[in-house]
Design a protein around this motif. Structure first.
Motif, PDB file in Angstrom:
ATOM      1  N   THR A 145       0.663  -1.027   0.038  1.00 37.67           N
ATOM      2  CA  THR A 145      -0.172  -0.053   0.244  1.00 37.67           C
ATOM      3  C   THR A 145       1.202   1.428   0.014  1.00 37.67           C
ATOM      4  OG1 THR A 145      -1.913  -1.170   1.157  1.00 37.67           O
ATOM      5  CG2 THR A 145      -1.830   0.482   1.176  1.00 37.67           C
ATOM      6  N   LEU A 146       0.684   2.335  -0.733  1.00 35.77           N
ATOM      7  CA  LEU A 146       1.164   3.771  -0.696  1.00 35.77           C
ATOM      8  C   LEU A 146      -0.227   4.277  -0.475  1.00 35.77           C
ATOM      9  CD1 LEU A 146       2.323   3.572  -4.659  1.00 35.77           C
ATOM     10  CD2 LEU A 146       3.793   2.648  -2.898  1.00 35.77           C
ATOM     11  N   LYS A 147       1.127   5.710   0.425  1.00 36.09           N
ATOM     12  CA  LYS A 147       1.004   6.147   1.437  1.00 36.09           C
ATOM     13  C   LYS A 147       0.768   7.627   0.721  1.00 36.09           C
ATOM     14  CE  LYS A 147       2.741   4.054   5.218  1.00 36.09           C
ATOM     15  NZ  LYS A 147       1.681   3.715   6.389  1.00 36.09           N
ATOM     16  N   ILE A 148      -0.471   7.383  -0.338  1.00 39.71           N
ATOM     17  CA  ILE A 148      -1.112   8.984  -0.989  1.00 39.71           C
ATOM     18  C   ILE A 148      -2.163   9.275  -0.117  1.00 39.71           C
ATOM     19  CG2 ILE A 148      -1.717   9.835  -3.555  1.00 39.71           C
ATOM     20  CD1 ILE A 148       0.571   7.146  -4.029  1.00 39.71           C
TER      21      ILE A 148
END
Length: 97
Positions: free
Chosen positions: A94-97
């Motif tokens: 999961t990317l923290k965007i």
């Protein structure tokens, strides 16, 4: 950091029920394996022979340990015999965007 894993299984029509029954039998062990947070079995609405497992593991190493355990037991060969194509795994962070 947790990792998501997808496992896509293409099964032939004649082996679909056998595959689902096998998954139902073995997934309790998967769910209790060290590092497994969850596993959900899904089916593509447009192609019922496309079964996709959505998994969440504590670490990729936990998942790799689990796969090695399944291979040692011969479970991967048994599952592979039911498939119409080699399984496809994807490891997703999961990317923290």
């Amino acid at each position: 950091m947790a990792i998501d894993v997808t496992l896509e299984l293409q099964v032939s029509e004649e082996n679909r029920e056998a595959l689902l029954n096998t998954l139902e039998a073995i997934l309790p062990d998967t769910r209790s394996y060290k590092g497994c947070q969850s596993i959900v079995v899904t089916c593509n609405d447009d192609d019922p022979l496309d079964i996709v497992l959505l998994e969440k593991w504590d670490t990729r190493a936990d998942h790799e340990s689990y796969i090695a355990w399944r291979a040692e037991r011969g479970d991967l060969d048994k599952l592979g015999a039911l498939l119409a194509a080699p399984p496809v795994s994807k490891f997703l962070t999961t990317l923290k965007i």
